[in-house]
Design an enzyme around this catalytic site. Structure first.
Site, mmCIF file in Angstrom:
data_model
loop_
_atom_site.group_PDB
_atom_site.id
_atom_site.type_symbol
_atom_site.label_atom_id
_atom_site.label_comp_id
_atom_site.label_asym_id
_atom_site.label_seq_id
_atom_site.Cartn_x
_atom_site.Cartn_y
_atom_site.Cartn_z
ATOM 1 N N GLU A 31 85.571 1.899 34.024
ATOM 2 C CA GLU A 31 84.246 2.055 33.143
ATOM 3 C C GLU A 31 83.944 0.679 32.359
ATOM 4 O O GLU A 31 84.817 0.529 31.666
ATOM 5 C CB GLU A 31 84.494 3.387 32.359
ATOM 6 C CG GLU A 31 83.013 3.623 31.380
ATOM 7 C CD GLU A 31 81.909 3.503 32.023
ATOM 8 O OE1 GLU A 31 81.543 4.071 32.932
ATOM 9 O OE2 GLU A 31 80.964 2.777 31.259
ATOM 10 N N THR A 40 73.424 7.468 32.423
ATOM 11 C CA THR A 40 72.545 8.665 32.779
ATOM 12 C C THR A 40 73.061 10.030 32.620
ATOM 13 O O THR A 40 72.293 10.756 32.032
ATOM 14 C CB THR A 40 71.982 8.421 34.117
ATOM 15 O OG1 THR A 40 71.601 7.076 34.416
ATOM 16 C CG2 THR A 40 71.056 9.534 34.619
ATOM 17 N N THR A 41 74.329 10.080 32.560
ATOM 18 C CA THR A 41 75.113 11.362 32.537
ATOM 19 C C THR A 41 74.760 11.855 31.029
ATOM 20 O O THR A 41 74.901 13.177 31.033
ATOM 21 C CB THR A 41 76.584 11.342 33.017
ATOM 22 O OG1 THR A 41 76.451 10.853 34.351
ATOM 23 C CG2 THR A 41 77.201 12.609 32.675
ATOM 24 N N ALA A 46 69.793 18.380 32.223
ATOM 25 C CA ALA A 46 70.705 19.128 32.203
ATOM 26 C C ALA A 46 70.745 20.562 32.961
ATOM 27 O O ALA A 46 71.182 21.394 32.865
ATOM 28 C CB ALA A 46 71.169 19.535 30.816
ATOM 29 N N HIS A 49 69.933 22.531 39.324
ATOM 30 C CA HIS A 49 68.775 22.818 40.189
ATOM 31 C C HIS A 49 69.201 23.934 41.315
ATOM 32 O O HIS A 49 70.277 23.737 42.013
ATOM 33 C CB HIS A 49 68.198 21.722 40.851
ATOM 34 C CG HIS A 49 67.330 20.904 39.752
ATOM 35 N ND1 HIS A 49 66.064 21.137 39.137
ATOM 36 C CD2 HIS A 49 67.859 19.390 39.249
ATOM 37 C CE1 HIS A 49 65.961 20.290 38.187
ATOM 38 N NE2 HIS A 49 66.819 19.269 38.267
ATOM 39 N N VAL A 172 83.173 -4.378 35.735
ATOM 40 C CA VAL A 172 83.466 -4.989 36.923
ATOM 41 C C VAL A 172 82.473 -6.137 36.977
ATOM 42 O O VAL A 172 81.214 -5.961 36.967
ATOM 43 C CB VAL A 172 83.378 -4.103 38.186
ATOM 44 C CG1 VAL A 172 83.663 -4.870 39.444
ATOM 45 C CG2 VAL A 172 84.578 -2.974 38.108
ATOM 46 N N SER A 337 67.764 12.420 40.298
ATOM 47 C CA SER A 337 67.919 13.932 40.334
ATOM 48 C C SER A 337 67.892 14.379 41.653
ATOM 49 O O SER A 337 67.047 13.817 42.565
ATOM 50 C CB SER A 337 66.810 14.402 39.508
ATOM 51 O OG SER A 337 66.956 15.810 39.294
ATOM 52 N N CYS A 400 81.113 19.561 9.808
ATOM 53 C CA CYS A 400 79.583 19.713 10.185
ATOM 54 C C CYS A 400 78.885 20.679 9.773
ATOM 55 O O CYS A 400 79.010 22.022 10.464
ATOM 56 C CB CYS A 400 79.205 19.389 11.545
ATOM 57 S SG CYS A 400 77.616 19.646 12.146
#
Ligand SMILES: Cc1cc2nc3c(=O)[nH]c(=O)nc-3n(C[C@H](O)[C@H](O)[C@H](O)COP(=O)(O)OP(=O)(O)OC[C@H]3O[C@@H](n4cnc5c(N)ncnc54)[C@H](O)[C@@H]3O)c2cc1C
Length: 486
Positions: A31, A40-41, A46, A49, A172, A337, A400
């Site tokens: 990565e 994009t993930t 979310a 479908h 890469v 998508s 938090c």
């Protein structure tokens, strides 16, 4: 020498890694960024479908419906939030009702179960906050919502626990074909593998071009979103789609798995594949479109906006194949998508391609399908909370205030395999900074915890990507920063 090198740790690369970790194979996941799920993930609708959108007979249609069915077990095993809340495509006139019938028919052909065409009264009963103008809807109860980056992170963690090597900060830059293997160069070093699986998202064309003269172009198409506060998270119970038109799918609205409310996306081709920016035009378009769905919309409850890039190819279908020109090089490209939904089925398809080439693969007896449960302190009973604090005092300290996240939860996500090393990495795993103040209060505290647990200086802590320093100071002779970090 690895058996398989997977390039790109988005939902597709992590899902394939985890699938391959079930077998006796040496697998490396490369990565370019400093965390998984940074592409994009981390920025999409979310939605899991139902599967009535994709054209009949396409890889998209098949993997969508198959992938959807795999989510209950997958998310239960990996302790990832997932809810089957169903989706509604809204029709506001007779013309749109005809389109719903087409979607229904296509859904049936694609194998979508339990769909139903609803009358306007039925829609009103399900979704009382929608505009009065609605004439009917297509209801698909199998549609759901998930934590997309949480799933990718969980998959990476589980894959690493099952023996996959995850190599972050490894962009890469070139691939050289040898007799029976590939040498894959990064900006620092190289690895060798018999098989290469290209899951590089919007850069999958670049990776393909490193070994193949024929290929495809990936065009980046941006989708902008707005996220709303939890106090309006119940504006709808299900996922609400506008009726698709020749102009596109329109804007959708949905509650998120964590109880916020989200609207989006826009659709615009962009030339900069690194772009993450939202625009005035995009925000205005969302404001305009959302009026079509809700009679009243709480615009003032917005807490943030974001943008994701779709990896579009000319054929409009997923490209999942071993290339003709380079055997043992498998492209998993053009995964726009419903790539998130399809990912589990895509991983099975890639496994099949591998098995066709290698032959039967031996299962690992030691494969563990589950990961240690992620405990959200505020979701525990009082008794469980007391027991946890008794065992570990850090669970008694709230870091938090918006999301009520404890220090214990933050330490846990730093210490896990494929754990967090940045403020955004902690946010995506444990949620501090995801609430109303968007980290205004807790970010410095999260930085302190990160520095302490990773045993580094506070000013080495990054917000997210390489170079995103939060604190500045003059460099001294004793500094051990690498050139990369400058
Ligand atoms: C606006 C929008 C809405 C969407 N909504 C949905 C939805 O509701 N439901 C659904 O099912 N799907 C949806 N999708 C699609 C879904 O998000 C994608 O299909 C999916 O995230 C793609 O995952 P990926 O792993 O292929 O790509 P990515 O997540 O982009 O991962 C690719 C990875 O490769 C890495 N990489 C790139 N180049 C290199 C290199 N040279 N070396 C090493 N690593 C490299 C990147 O850093 C990145 O981490 C949506 C997409 C968008 C943009």
């Amino acid at each position: 020498m690895f058996d398989v090198a997977i390039i790109g740790a988005g939902i597709v690369g992590t899902m394939i890694s985890r699938e391959l970790s079930k077998y006796k194979l040496d697998v490396i996941l490369l990565e370019k960024d400093n965390d998984v799920a940074n592409g994009t993930t981390k920025a999409n609708s979310a939605i899991i479908h139902a599967g009535y959108d994709a054209s009949v007979g396409t890889i998209k249609a098949k993997t969508n419906v198959e992938g959807n069915a795999m989510f209950d077990k997958l998310c239960e095993d990996l302790s990832v939030p997932f809810k089957r809340i169903g989706s509604l495509v809204i029709a506001k006139c007779e013309e749109e009702k005809k389109i719903l019938q087409e979607l229904y028919k296509r859904g049936k052909q694609n194998g979508v179960a339990e769909m139903k065409l609803l009358t306007k009264e039925e829609v009103r009963q399900m979704e009382p906050n929608l505009t009065e103008k609605i004439e009917g809807a297509l209801y698909a109860p199998t549609a759901g919502i998930v934590g997309p980056w949480e799933l990718a992170i969980a998959l990476a963690e589980n894959a690493v626990e099952n023996g996959v090597e995850l190599k972050l900060n490894s962009k890469v830059t070139n691939i050289v074909k040898h007799d029976g293997f590939y040498r894959i160069f990064s900006d620092k070093d190289y690895v060798e593998a018999k098989y290469v699986i290209n899951c590089a998202g919007v850069y999958a064309d670049k990776i393909n071009n490193m070994v193949n003269s024929e290929g495809f172009e990936i065009m980046a198409n941006s989708g902008e979103y707005q996220l709303y506060d939890k106090n309006v998270g119940k504006l709808s119970n299900s996922i609400i789609f506008q009726c698709p038109s020749p102009k596109g799918k329109g804007v959708l609205a949905l509650p998120t798995v964590h109880g916020n409310f989200m609207i989006g996306p826009t659709s615009e081709y962009v030339s900069d594949k690194e772009s993450k920016k939202t625009t005035r035009e995009g925000m205005d378009l969302l404001y305009e479109n959302i009026k079509e769905l809700f009679s009243e919309f709480p615009y003032d409850q917005i807490i943030t906006s974001f943008m994701g890039l779709r990896a579009k190819v000319e054929s409009q279908d997923f490209i999942i194949e071993e290339t003709n020109e380079s055997s043992r090089f498998i492209n998993v490209a053009g995964i726009d998508s419903p790539g998130l939904t399809a990912a589990p089925a895509i991983a099975k398809l890639v496994l099949k391609i591998l098995k066709n080439s290698i032959g039967e693969l031996k299962l690992k007896e030691s494969f563990a399908s589950t990961r240690r449960e992620v405990k959200h302190f505020m979701e525990l009973s009082e008794k469980e909370q007391s027991e946890l604090i008794e065992k570990d005092k850090s669970y008694g300290k709230i870091i938090c205030r918006c999301e009520n996240i404890t220090e214990g939860e933050i330490i846990d996500v730093i210490k896990r395999k494929a754990g967090a090393t940045t403020v955004d990495g902690v946010k995506r795993r444990a949620r501090p900074g995801s609430g109303r103040c968007q980290g205004g209060f807790c970010s410095p505290r999260v930085m302190e915890i990160l520095a302490r647990e990773l045993n580094v200086e506070m000013d080495e802590i990054l917000k997210g990507n390489k170079g995103s320093y939060i604190l500045m100071r003059r460099k001294t002779e004793n500094d051990h920063w690498s050139e990369d970090n400058e």
